[in-house]
Scaffold this motif. Sequence first.
Motif, short mmCIF file in Angstrom:
data_model
loop_
_atom_site.label_atom_id
_atom_site.label_comp_id
_atom_site.label_asym_id
_atom_site.label_seq_id
_atom_site.Cartn_x
_atom_site.Cartn_y
_atom_site.Cartn_z
N TYR A 183 18.87 30.68 96.32
CA TYR A 183 19.32 29.84 95.00
C TYR A 183 17.98 29.15 94.31
O TYR A 183 17.15 28.67 95.05
CB TYR A 183 19.95 28.85 95.24
CG TYR A 183 21.35 29.10 95.74
CD1 TYR A 183 22.25 29.45 94.69
CD2 TYR A 183 21.98 29.32 97.03
CE1 TYR A 183 23.78 29.99 95.12
CE2 TYR A 183 23.19 29.88 97.25
CZ TYR A 183 24.21 30.04 96.50
OH TYR A 183 25.43 30.21 96.74
N VAL B 207 27.42 38.95 88.64
CA VAL B 207 25.94 38.67 88.82
C VAL B 207 25.05 39.90 88.77
O VAL B 207 25.37 40.80 89.48
CB VAL B 207 25.62 37.82 90.16
CG1 VAL B 207 24.24 37.59 90.36
CG2 VAL B 207 26.67 36.72 90.47
N TYR C 92 21.51 41.87 89.36
CA TYR C 92 20.29 41.91 90.08
C TYR C 92 19.51 43.01 89.71
O TYR C 92 19.85 44.14 89.17
CB TYR C 92 20.72 42.26 91.37
CG TYR C 92 21.49 41.28 92.29
CD1 TYR C 92 20.74 40.88 93.56
CD2 TYR C 92 22.67 40.97 91.97
CE1 TYR C 92 21.42 39.81 94.42
CE2 TYR C 92 23.19 40.02 93.01
CZ TYR C 92 22.53 39.26 93.90
OH TYR C 92 23.34 38.31 94.57
N THR D 112 15.02 39.55 91.10
CA THR D 112 15.76 38.54 90.65
C THR D 112 17.12 38.66 90.50
O THR D 112 17.56 39.87 90.34
CB THR D 112 15.22 37.84 89.34
OG1 THR D 112 15.17 38.78 88.43
CG2 THR D 112 13.81 37.32 89.44
N TRP D 113 18.03 37.54 90.73
CA TRP D 113 19.51 37.64 90.10
C TRP D 113 19.83 36.50 89.24
O TRP D 113 19.10 35.65 89.12
CB TRP D 113 20.25 37.58 91.51
CG TRP D 113 20.11 36.32 92.20
CD1 TRP D 113 19.40 36.06 93.38
CD2 TRP D 113 21.02 35.17 91.93
NE1 TRP D 113 19.53 34.61 93.69
CE2 TRP D 113 20.37 34.04 92.84
CE3 TRP D 113 21.73 34.63 90.81
CZ2 TRP D 113 20.91 32.89 92.80
CZ3 TRP D 113 22.38 33.31 90.95
CH2 TRP D 113 21.71 32.37 91.92
N TYR D 114 20.73 36.83 88.37
CA TYR D 114 20.96 35.86 87.30
C TYR D 114 22.52 36.10 86.69
O TYR D 114 22.92 37.17 87.03
CB TYR D 114 20.02 35.90 86.20
CG TYR D 114 19.83 37.32 85.49
CD1 TYR D 114 20.77 37.45 84.21
CD2 TYR D 114 19.29 38.43 86.05
CE1 TYR D 114 20.66 38.67 83.69
CE2 TYR D 114 19.24 39.65 85.23
CZ TYR D 114 20.12 39.69 84.26
OH TYR D 114 19.82 41.14 83.65
N LYS E 257 24.56 32.92 81.75
CA LYS E 257 23.57 31.61 81.87
C LYS E 257 22.51 32.01 82.59
O LYS E 257 22.38 31.92 83.64
CB LYS E 257 24.25 30.54 82.61
CG LYS E 257 23.88 29.09 82.33
CD LYS E 257 24.80 28.00 82.96
CE LYS E 257 24.03 27.05 82.81
NZ LYS E 257 25.15 25.99 83.39
N PRO E 258 21.52 32.60 82.03
CA PRO E 258 20.28 33.15 82.74
C PRO E 258 19.53 32.27 83.68
O PRO E 258 18.74 32.58 84.45
CB PRO E 258 19.49 33.90 81.62
CG PRO E 258 20.36 34.09 80.45
CD PRO E 258 21.44 33.02 80.59
N SER E 259 19.70 30.90 83.13
CA SER E 259 18.83 29.76 83.88
C SER E 259 19.53 29.70 85.31
O SER E 259 18.80 29.29 86.25
CB SER E 259 18.99 28.56 83.06
OG SER E 259 20.19 28.15 83.06
N ASP E 260 20.84 29.92 85.76
CA ASP E 260 21.18 30.10 86.79
C ASP E 260 20.83 31.53 87.56
O ASP E 260 21.47 32.13 87.52
CB ASP E 260 22.80 30.03 86.76
CG ASP E 260 23.27 28.62 86.48
OD1 ASP E 260 22.46 27.78 85.98
OD2 ASP E 260 24.65 28.42 86.43
N SER E 261 19.66 31.29 88.18
CA SER E 261 19.02 32.43 88.77
C SER E 261 18.43 32.27 90.33
O SER E 261 18.58 31.05 90.48
CB SER E 261 18.09 32.93 87.72
OG SER E 261 17.23 32.09 87.48
#
Length: 172
Positions: A58, A135, A137, A151-153, A157-161
């Motif tokens: 996270y 999500v 990836y 990375t995953w996002y 809401k790309p900031s939640d990654s």
Amino acid sequence: MKTPCPAILSIFQRWQAWLLQAMVLTALAACSLPAGHGGLSAAPAPYVQGIYQGSYTYGSAYHKLAGKTVPFEISLKQARGSSRIRGVVRESYTGFGTLQDGFVWADITGTCESDAGFTRLKFTKTYRQSKEPPVNYSGSLPPGSSLLSGTWYFPSKPSDSGMFQISNMHVP
């Protein structure tokens, strides 16, 4: 001028027809091989079908969960020569998704392509029986390595990654 023997002419015509058929089949086979970007390519898509262990971490937007690593198992399916992948993810429950049989389950669909020796995976993970959004990836496997990372996002809401990795990946 004398006409060639009918038997020789017949053999020559059959040889020409066979040669033409062989050229057409070769051309059709080259066009039907799925390439990484959907067009003709000299390099076939890497083959990554198998069951692998992985984990995701996270990111800072998750305050209480920031830095927490969650193990998962991923099963990938892929037709030889195709860049399309699909599969299933089984992961530990962390408050997201719906717990079923002691785990959270998700389906994935995406692509696997080769780029300058790197194997690149892009896929979307959709949780089963959950209202959680899908999500995305995106990761790469360097030449000679067996550790794919990326990375995953959330697309909305790309900031939640965060980060992820998949271990022991073998690309023939």
